[in-house]
Every structure is written in structure tokens, then in C-alpha cells.
Scaffold this motif. Structure first.
Motif, mmCIF file in Angstrom:
data_model
loop_
_atom_site.group_PDB
_atom_site.id
_atom_site.type_symbol
_atom_site.label_atom_id
_atom_site.label_comp_id
_atom_site.label_asym_id
_atom_site.label_seq_id
_atom_site.Cartn_x
_atom_site.Cartn_y
_atom_site.Cartn_z
ATOM 1 N N LYS A 178 0.813 -1.252 0.559
ATOM 2 C CA LYS A 178 -0.189 0.122 -0.196
ATOM 3 C C LYS A 178 1.381 1.561 -0.072
ATOM 4 C CE LYS A 178 -4.544 -2.125 2.332
ATOM 5 N NZ LYS A 178 -5.281 -1.538 3.355
ATOM 6 N N THR A 179 1.988 1.749 1.619
ATOM 7 C CA THR A 179 2.834 2.537 0.657
ATOM 8 C C THR A 179 3.246 2.913 -0.505
ATOM 9 O OG1 THR A 179 3.274 2.448 3.737
ATOM 10 C CG2 THR A 179 4.673 3.095 1.824
ATOM 11 N N ALA A 180 3.503 1.422 -1.430
ATOM 12 C CA ALA A 180 4.511 1.497 -2.286
ATOM 13 C C ALA A 180 3.895 2.351 -3.583
ATOM 14 C CB ALA A 180 4.759 0.213 -2.350
ATOM 15 N N MET A 181 1.790 1.579 -3.464
ATOM 16 C CA MET A 181 1.323 2.393 -4.391
ATOM 17 C C MET A 181 1.284 3.791 -4.507
ATOM 18 S SD MET A 181 0.303 0.351 -5.896
ATOM 19 C CE MET A 181 -1.888 -0.354 -6.779
ATOM 20 N N GLU A 182 0.887 4.405 -2.263
ATOM 21 C CA GLU A 182 1.063 5.510 -2.588
ATOM 22 C C GLU A 182 2.328 6.337 -3.135
ATOM 23 O OE1 GLU A 182 0.218 5.467 1.553
ATOM 24 O OE2 GLU A 182 -1.786 4.713 1.999
ATOM 25 N N VAL A 186 -0.342 5.514 -7.316
ATOM 26 C CA VAL A 186 -1.564 4.804 -8.121
ATOM 27 C C VAL A 186 -2.659 4.752 -8.052
ATOM 28 C CG1 VAL A 186 -1.692 3.031 -8.797
ATOM 29 C CG2 VAL A 186 0.637 3.220 -9.066
ATOM 30 N N ASP A 187 -3.443 5.499 -7.942
ATOM 31 C CA ASP A 187 -4.125 6.046 -7.361
ATOM 32 C C ASP A 187 -5.360 3.916 -8.128
ATOM 33 O OD1 ASP A 187 -6.991 6.665 -6.015
ATOM 34 O OD2 ASP A 187 -7.799 7.579 -7.946
ATOM 35 N N TYR A 188 -5.592 3.421 -6.344
ATOM 36 C CA TYR A 188 -6.119 1.753 -6.724
ATOM 37 C C TYR A 188 -7.015 1.995 -5.316
ATOM 38 C CZ TYR A 188 -6.644 -3.631 -6.748
ATOM 39 O OH TYR A 188 -7.660 -3.813 -7.168
ATOM 40 N N GLN A 189 -8.240 1.428 -6.218
ATOM 41 C CA GLN A 189 -9.796 1.015 -4.917
ATOM 42 C C GLN A 189 -9.298 -0.361 -4.757
ATOM 43 O OE1 GLN A 189 -13.160 2.272 -6.753
ATOM 44 N NE2 GLN A 189 -14.257 0.815 -4.755
#
Length: 207
Positions: A178-182, A186-189
Motif C-alpha cells: 500500500k505504501t509503495a502504491m501511494e 497509483v490511485d487504486y480502489q
């Protein structure tokens, strides 16, 4: 294979698979060894080789058991006498997978290596459980969606079953991921197993 009574063989195999399952709750596949599995059983590591030749065979047996457990859920859906719309069917199948996170986790692994490092007879046992899932799923579609053509039934099956391989990675995300996506913006639902499965099935069944 250990030449004991069928009861003893079954009990020992079950204990080994249970040990693997226990370790898999907190460890990754690559970190689980026969030595680690032996530590959780009531007998020595060398005894394991009387029942399984490789770690992959133990995981394949766990995999087979998970498919069998899901098959029991599918059988209940198939045997139900209650009327069921396509939307309700999508809900029921989604709920059947909601409690099968371990099956979905196993599906997300490299199945090719697992099967390649297992004996043919154990691979055949696994394929029988997998094949039963395909047959039950087909029977469910034929029962509750009788207007679907054979082509549509086949299309639904061979889209949904490969889709299952990706459910776990998309629904079981670690804090690190999650941290890496942030950080990558990356806006992921994020969705639950139920939500992702339900949305897929409603599309496939054209609800």
C-alpha cells in the motif's frame, strides 16, 4: 510410500498437510521447508518422505483439499431448491470464495513448478479435485441459467477460472505494498474477495 494400514497412512498424510497449512498462515512458500514442516508434526522429518517426496507434493495435497472444500460449497449451491436469479447466483458464488482465501492464495502461486515437482499420481489426485470444480460450476450455470448457450457457458467458465488466479493479489495487500502504491501515486480502489468476485460474475452473467 509407507506400507502401513490405510488408516495410519491417511492420518499421517493429514497431519503433514495440516502442519504445512499451519506454517502457510505466517510463512511464505519459499521459506517453508520439509525441516520446518517436520517440526510441527509428531514424528521426525525423515518420516515425511514415506508419504511425500517433495515440499511441492505437500502443497499440492493442501491445494487438493482446498478445492475439495470449495467443491462442497458449490455442491450446496447446486443442490439448493430455492429459486435463484443471476444476481443472486453471483452473490452465492462470491460468498463461497469469500471463505476460501487459502485456496485463492495457493492459486496465486507458481502452479507450474508445484506440479512439475510432484509425482504423476499426486498430480492426478489434484486434477480430479480441480476437475470436480469445473463440473460443479458448469452444472450450476446449466441449472440456474438454462437459457445460456453451450458457448456462453464455456466462455463464462474459461474466463472465471483464470480470473480466480488474480483474486488474492488484488484483495490481500500488505502495508508495504500500500505504501509503495501511494509513493508511486497509483490511485487504486481496494476491494474484498466478495466484491471483486461478485463484480466479475455480474459482468459474465450479464446481470
Amino acid at each position: 510410500m509407507f506400507k502401513g494400514t490405510p488408516k495410519i497412512v491417511a492420518q499421517r498424510r493429514e497431519e503433514i498437510v495440516n502442519a504445512c497449512e499451519q506454517l502457510y498462515q505466517t510463512m511464505n512458500f519459499k521459506d517453508i521447508t520439509l525441516k520446518e514442516i517436520g517440526k510441527v508434526t509428531s514424528f521426525s522429518r525423515p518420516t515425511i518422505y514415506n508419504y511425500f517426496q517433495t515440499k511441492e507434493e505437500i502443497f499440492l495435497a493442501l491445494y487438493e483439499r482446498e478445492y475439495s472444500r470449495w467443491n462442497a460449497e458449490l455442491k450446496r449451491i447446486l443442490d439448493s431448491e430455492e429459486p435463484c436469479t443471476r444476481e443472486q447466483l453471483a452473490q452465492k458464488i462470491a460468498r463461497s470464495l469469500e471463505s476460501r482465501a487459502q485456496l485463492l492464495k495457493l492459486l496465486a502461486m507458481n502452479n507450474y513448478d508445484m506440479e512439475e515437482n510432484s509425482r504423476a499420481e499426486m498430480l492426478a489426485d489434484f486434477k480430479r479435485a480441480y476437475g470436480a470444480s469445473l463440473k460443479l460450476f458448469r452444472s450450476i450455470l446449466e441449472k440456474y441459467c438454462p437459457e445460456m448457450s453451450e458457448e456462453a457457458v464455456a466462455h463464462t467458465m474459461y474466463v472465471f477460472f483464470p480470473f480466480m488466479f488474480g483474486i488474492y493479489p488484488y484483495t490481500s495487500v500488505t502495508d508495504k505494498q500500500k505504501t509503495a502504491m501511494e509513493e508511486a501515486e497509483v490511485d487504486y480502489q481496494y476491494q474484498s474477495i466478495y466484491e471483486l468476485t461478485y463484480h466479475c460474475l455480474t459482468k459474465l452473467l450479464e446481470v
